[in-house]
Design an enzyme around this catalytic site. Structure first.
Site, PDB file in Angstrom:
ATOM      1  N   ASN A   7      40.245  51.091  52.183  1.00 34.58           N
ATOM      2  CA  ASN A   7      41.198  50.038  51.815  1.00 34.58           C
ATOM      3  C   ASN A   7      41.978  50.551  50.603  1.00 34.58           C
ATOM      4  O   ASN A   7      41.461  50.576  49.487  1.00 34.58           O
ATOM      5  CB  ASN A   7      40.435  48.750  51.474  1.00 34.58           C
ATOM      6  CG  ASN A   7      41.378  47.598  51.171  1.00 34.58           C
ATOM      7  OD1 ASN A   7      42.596  47.774  51.102  1.00 34.58           O
ATOM      8  ND2 ASN A   7      40.812  46.430  50.976  1.00 34.58           N
ATOM      9  N   ARG A  88      42.459  49.870  56.368  1.00 31.09           N
ATOM     10  CA  ARG A  88      42.849  48.466  56.368  1.00 31.09           C
ATOM     11  C   ARG A  88      44.357  48.412  56.143  1.00 31.09           C
ATOM     12  O   ARG A  88      44.879  48.942  55.157  1.00 31.09           O
ATOM     13  CB  ARG A  88      42.144  47.720  55.236  1.00 31.09           C
ATOM     14  CG  ARG A  88      42.554  46.282  55.234  1.00 31.09           C
ATOM     15  CD  ARG A  88      42.354  45.638  53.908  1.00 31.09           C
ATOM     16  NE  ARG A  88      42.782  44.246  54.024  1.00 31.09           N
ATOM     17  CZ  ARG A  88      43.112  43.515  52.988  1.00 31.09           C
ATOM     18  NH1 ARG A  88      43.083  44.023  51.784  1.00 31.09           N
ATOM     19  NH2 ARG A  88      43.498  42.284  53.156  1.00 31.09           N
ATOM     20  N   HIS A 177      43.729  37.999  56.818  1.00 29.90           N
ATOM     21  CA  HIS A 177      42.255  38.002  56.889  1.00 29.90           C
ATOM     22  C   HIS A 177      41.765  38.129  58.339  1.00 29.90           C
ATOM     23  O   HIS A 177      40.633  37.759  58.654  1.00 29.90           O
ATOM     24  CB  HIS A 177      41.651  36.681  56.341  1.00 29.90           C
ATOM     25  CG  HIS A 177      41.812  36.460  54.873  1.00 29.90           C
ATOM     26  ND1 HIS A 177      41.982  35.200  54.355  1.00 29.90           N
ATOM     27  CD2 HIS A 177      41.816  37.313  53.830  1.00 29.90           C
ATOM     28  CE1 HIS A 177      42.089  35.275  53.038  1.00 29.90           C
ATOM     29  NE2 HIS A 177      41.998  36.568  52.693  1.00 29.90           N
ATOM     30  N   ARG A 236      46.555  30.492  44.270  1.00 31.53           N
ATOM     31  CA  ARG A 236      47.702  30.214  45.147  1.00 31.53           C
ATOM     32  C   ARG A 236      47.712  28.729  45.526  1.00 31.53           C
ATOM     33  O   ARG A 236      46.650  28.138  45.727  1.00 31.53           O
ATOM     34  CB  ARG A 236      47.619  31.034  46.432  1.00 31.53           C
ATOM     35  CG  ARG A 236      47.797  32.519  46.237  1.00 31.53           C
ATOM     36  CD  ARG A 236      47.960  33.186  47.606  1.00 31.53           C
ATOM     37  NE  ARG A 236      47.802  34.614  47.501  1.00 31.53           N
ATOM     38  CZ  ARG A 236      46.921  35.317  48.211  1.00 31.53           C
ATOM     39  NH1 ARG A 236      46.129  34.726  49.078  1.00 31.53           N
ATOM     40  NH2 ARG A 236      46.847  36.624  48.062  1.00 31.53           N
ATOM     41  N   GLU A 379      34.300  43.370  56.439  1.00 30.33           N
ATOM     42  CA  GLU A 379      35.558  43.909  56.958  1.00 30.33           C
ATOM     43  C   GLU A 379      35.482  45.433  57.124  1.00 30.33           C
ATOM     44  O   GLU A 379      36.062  45.985  58.048  1.00 30.33           O
ATOM     45  CB  GLU A 379      36.707  43.515  56.021  1.00 30.33           C
ATOM     46  CG  GLU A 379      37.069  42.039  56.171  1.00 30.33           C
ATOM     47  CD  GLU A 379      37.782  41.442  54.983  1.00 30.33           C
ATOM     48  OE1 GLU A 379      37.125  41.295  53.922  1.00 30.33           O
ATOM     49  OE2 GLU A 379      38.967  41.120  55.086  1.00 30.33           O
TER      50      GLU A 379
END
Ligand code: ADP
Length: 391
Positions: A7, A88, A177, A236, A379
């Site tokens: 990533n 990723r 996601h 957020r 992930e």
């Protein structure tokens, strides 16, 4: 086969190496502050964690040091052993609905999508190029955060704005996601022993999104054109009335860019509580009697319940609701409040089972109408699995 899962961020590179298909983790680590003073890296191997300072001018330096460490620590004898690297990738637009072997054409398309992910796609490309140069023999695979959501129908992914915005500028829901939603839904289907399932997956971390998954395919998700849509998050705002922006800009004299920054970095739990974006701090604040922390938590929980209710109706019921990521896996109180809010759907929490962090657990009683689970996301493993499959 040894597969690296990577990533790459603008100044970081996180990695995990797996022996596949055994899914055994061989080594993992993180390179930080790439291109910035004070760069360093951490490697976790055989239960030991080593941190070292190093000059990391760019991602190639990080990959070079990574390969040296792998050889010096006898994880591999030569670079040829790294057959594949899975990357990723944040944004595949509506071009990629599954993982792909990286070619010049793929890189060109990912570059064309930079306007949709101006921070992430360039960093992902830099990561790929560093591996291409340092380990020319390995196959690079891109695993997109948006891919799993490409099965969402037009009526769900379009915004009710002029159609030309979609046609001319690609304005639509993409969702994010995806790798995590896909991973936990696969795990859930394994547990249920079938794939004709109705699942609601709640990835609640610092960022957060909820997906409705029918028979293994995503039919809706809460994040949108950007990750700043859907539920309230750490910093957020999630869903808001878009027309408030013009009003706030007029009142404050702030530019669109400044307002956007506030909506992404100074809203959510942080904006309401004035304390922190971290749910641990919010829970601590509540214990200390901080009213704004209590309000932030109530809003946070309410929005998650709203989305679960919405997806319950969309799916025509639910076989299971899954909680994952930092808050979903670890916050006992958050899960308790959400499940209590779902009582009307016949959800019966098992308080003792819910008293757990970070482990696969069923957190509802056997007579609950919907089974709720904590399933830790992985992930990196999902990326390695996709990569192994393609290579
Ligand atoms: P990211 O979106 O950055 O990947 P993570 O999934 O790692 O986020 O989640 C990080 C968040 O998880 C933290 O900001 C914190 O709010 C939450 N978290 C982690 N541990 C706990 C805990 N024990 N209790 C409550 N919240 C937790």
């Amino acid at each position: 086969m040894k597969v690296l899962s990577v990533n790459a961020g603008s100044s970081s590179l996180k990695f995990k190496m797996f022996e596949m298909p055994e899914e055994k983790v061989l080594v993992s680590g993180l390179f930080e502050r790439i291109g910035i003073a004070g760069s360093c890296y951490t490697i976790k191997l055989n239960g030991e964690k080593i941190t070292k300072e190093a000059v990391l001018n760019d991602h190639k330096d990080a990959v070079r040091i990574l390969t040296l460490e792998l050889i010096n620590n006898h994880v591999i004898d030569s670079l040829d052993e790294i057959k594949a690297v899975g990357h990723r990738m944040v944004h595949g637009g509506d071009v990629y609905s599954s993982s792909v072997v990286i070619t010049e054409d793929v890189k060109r398309k990912v570059r064309e999508l930079i306007p949709l992910a101006p921070l992430h796609n360039p960093a992902n490309l830099v990561g790929i190029e560093a591996f291409e140069q340092e380990i020319p023999s390995c196959v690079n695979v891109g695993v997109f955060d948006t891919a799993f959501h490409q099965t969402i129908s037009e009526e769900a992914y379009l915004y009710s704005v002029p159609y030309s915005w979609y046609k001319d500028y690609g304005v639509r829901k993409y969702g994010f996601h995806g790798t995590s939603h896909q991973y936990v839904s696969w795990q859930m289907n394994k547990i249920l022993g079938r794939s004709d399932t109705k699942l609601i997956t709640c990835h609640i971390g610092n960022g957060g999104s909820i997906s409705a998954i029918l028979n293994g395919k995503c039919i809706d998700t809460s994040m949108g054109f950007t990750p700043n849509a859907g539920i309230m998050m750490g910093s957020r705002c999630g869903d808001i009335d878009a027309s408030m922006l013009g009003y706030v800009m007029d009142k404050t004299g702030l530019s669109m860019k400044e307002v956007d920054n506030i909506l992404n970095k100074e809203s959510g739990l942080l904006g309401i509580s004035g304390v922190s974006s971290d749910s641990r701090d919010i829970e601590k604040g509540i214990k200390e009697g901080n009213e704004r922390c209590l309000l932030a938590q109530k809003m946070y929980v309410r929005r998650v319940i709203d989305y679960i209710a919405k997806y319950y109706v969309l799916l025509g019921g639910a076989d299971a609701i899954i909680f994952t990521a930092g808050v979903g896996e670890n916050s006992i109180e958050f899960r308790k409040q959400v499940l209590e809010g779902l009582k009307v759907l016949g959800v019966e929490i098992d308080l003792e089972a819910n008293n757990t962090r970070g482990v696969l657990t069923k957190i509802t009683t056997d007579d609950s109408k919907i089974a709720c689970y904590v399933i830790p996301t992985d992930e990196e493993l999902m990326i390695a699995t996709e990569t192994y499959k393609l290579v």
